[in-house]
Design an enzyme around this catalytic site. Structure first.
Site, PDB file in Angstrom:
ATOM      1  CE  LYS A   1      -0.514  -1.950  54.822  1.00  0.00           C
ATOM      2  NZ  LYS A   1      -2.064  -3.039  55.287  1.00  0.00           N
TER       3      LYS A   1
ATOM      4  CB  SER B   1      -4.670  -1.519  58.410  1.00  0.00           C
ATOM      5  OG  SER B   1      -3.901  -2.370  59.432  1.00  0.00           O
TER       6      SER B   1
ATOM      7  CB  SER C   1      -0.518  -2.440  59.038  1.00  0.00           C
ATOM      8  OG  SER C   1      -1.924  -2.591  58.167  1.00  0.00           O
TER       9      SER C   1
END
Lengths: 389, 389
Positions: free
Chosen positions: A32, A133, A109
């Site tokens: 990420k 997330s 996320s």
């Protein structure tokens, strides 16, 4: 390597080194875009953040650990802006597409990491999990997720959101591989504990759609087949827990970003702007009361997790909603609030979670959380492999 | 029973029941006036608090547990106002006198409990410890103190100050008896761990007077005689830790008292009024940053406490100052700030502490903290008995 990013998961491809050796040799992974990679900007889903953060000169601890174990980093993946959102919709960089639910949100996320795994670009990806997330995008994209015991995997070199809840997590196509990656990341050797009982949280089921309820029952059946007794119980604290996390996570997020926001006035998506504005208006009394409430909640919620007991609840109240449904910031925040009701249990406790995907015939995928007591990470991962691998 | 309270420790005598049976049969105890006792007001050192709190209809959990074990409650003891202070000076109810240091402050907030034990009114007394409130008066009055692992003894029925740090503690004349009382109070059976190493925190020594440094060395010698290796190390985090506790404890204290203070405008001593006013002006960003900092500090400070390692540091930077020196609220707050530098280590970690009194010839008493890892309570108590009993 397949470098065809049909679903818009990738921020940047990374030039791979030669094959390493070690327990993860031969495997690729993605990270990420809140994990530092030396020499690449860390944008964290915001067009002005990389400048504020500065160009990383070294890899995040977790990236370095996986590389040292022989895995090859091939891509950095999209994130919800500042990792502060659950939809994965990103007004600046575009929204990764859910490979399993056409037109559905990827979830966030760790949106790009879940999509990259679901699309088969990588078998495993690093994500982060503060309030769900990794669990939420894993649920929507039909992949496995792992949120560690808080503090068990170093977060050094990862953009913080709220350190009291921040964790480095994994998304994976396969539970055996997830276990293998987790073992490398856990700074301390954790024992593989066994489980005898699973408590199904009935008030969490009531917040969920019938198809999600069926998914939980399906997981419970699988556990019973392995000799784990299941029983339903009502916690009655989810409302209080999500409100507490909303306040405390907000204060920490605002605390971290305040100076930059006030001094630089960076561009911000509407949903994130609203969350930070709400946080900036919290009073010391509100935050103080939330701190005290957290002590009570942790004691009561933690009492469910005896050494051989895990808790079962959905990762999300429904499968992936459609992108159009959540374009409106008002709707996005309402979705956040509903979803937080299910993810806050483990987040507030700092307890480890493995989320397993359930795909029923003709239905969209949905994730089910197995939450264990502190330090039971390897036990949960082992169980997930045995039951679902 | 000796009901002559020469030092002003007692708020109210309690009519004793007949002798009970159980592991504490034959022993009397006192409880700080923030512990509920059915039928008696809980004043918490403030003239208007009892009305707000309401007349207790049942005993605090800890009071009930000791009674059930056969001990007899004989008195409620004075406290620093709202348990929010370290001097023990109380402008409303009077200040208990230090039996060991004529004219010296008793220390607080569990002032009356320490004085009652030091004066021989009771062998053991219940106190509370948020930021040093059993350790500090124990140090000044020359008695033993025990602060448990955070959460290990229920705080139900005790007036909160800041639940994230609040603990139910003990003051005792004798370490063997303290261990016996603690065993009854610990809700969970904790193993008696052994210790192999003691780290002497050198930066804590530098904050202390030479006589206090000698007291620490004296305790270190006693531990070495028992085969425990000692070494000096610098932590370098005490400044950051006390600032973090100042902010977070302040927010919680303000969060609890805000409504009462705003609606009722109760009388307040000047030092407590200032502390609460400062807390009411904290911003969400400050509190949020303190929360994040606490995560970092806990990880770094906790790394010192491996299963067989304890940390040694003074309980207070000096023996008891004189009452006149601390009448001025400015001086009282400066004293608080200095003292917090030594007590915050265990408080912020939630780690257990036994404080042992050291009396050197011709000198005032002073306490030395033995801080152990989480859950090592019985190991610390056992060690204190072996080394100093």
């Amino acid at each position: 390597m397949n470098r065809q990013d049909d679903y818009g998961a990738v921020v940047a491809w990374v030039e791979g080194l030669e094959q390493g050796c070690g327990p993860l040799a031969g495997f690729t992974f993605a990270a990420k875009d809140i994990f530092d990679v030396a020499g690449l900007p860390t944008a964290a889903g915001n067009p002005d953040f990389a400048e504020r953060w500065g160009l990383p000169t070294q890899d995040a601890w977790a990236v370095a650990a996986l590389k040292r174990a022989g895995a090859r980093l091939v891509a950095k993946t999209h994130t919800h802006e500042l990792a502060y959102g659950m939809t994965g919709l990103n007004p600046h960089f575009g929204t990764p597409q859910n490979p399993r639910v056409p037109g559905g949100i990827p979830g966030g996320s760790s949106s790009g990491s879940a999509v990259a795994v679901a699309a088969g670009l990588v078998p495993v990806a690093l994500g982060s999990d503060t309030a769900g997330s990794v669990r939420i995008p894993a649920s929507f994209c039909g992949v496995y997720a792992y949120r560690p015991t808080h503090g068990a995997i170093p977060t050094q070199g990862v953009v913080p959101l709220a350190p009291s809840y921040d964790t480095v997590g994994l998304l994976a196509a396969d539970p055996a591989l997830m276990e293998r990656f987790a073992r490398v990341l856990l700074s301390e050797a954790l024992p593989v504990v066994g489980f005898e009982r699973a408590v199904v949280m009935s008030d969490a089921l009531e917040l969920s759609t019938p198809e999600v309820q069926r998914a939980v029952e399906q997981v419970a059946q699988r556990l019973r087949a392995l000799g784990i007794a299941t029983l339903e119980k009502r916690l009655g604290l989810l409302e209080a827990a999500r409100e507490t996390q909303r306040v405390l996570q907000g204060a920490e997020a605002w605390g971290f970003h305040q100076e930059w926001l006030e001094a630089q006035q960076p561009r911000l998506g509407e949903d994130v702007r609203r969350l930070l504005e709400m946080a900036s208006r919290l009073t010391p009394g509100e935050i103080g009361r939330a701190l005290s409430e957290q002590v009570r909640l942790r004691a009561e919620m933690g009492a469910w997790l005896s050494p051989s007991t895990l808790v079962l609840l959905p990762a999300t109240p429904s499968p992936a909603p459609m992108v159009e449904e959540l374009q409106d910031p008002e709707q996005a925040l309402a979705f956040r609030w509903r979803t937080l009701g299910l993810t806050c249990y483990a987040s507030l406790l700092g307890a480890p979670v493995v989320s397993v995907p359930v795909v029923q015939p003709g239905a969209k995928p949905v994730g089910v959380q197995l939450v264990g007591p502190w330090g039971s990470d390897m036990g949960l991962l082992h169980l997930a492999r045995k039951a679902f691998g």
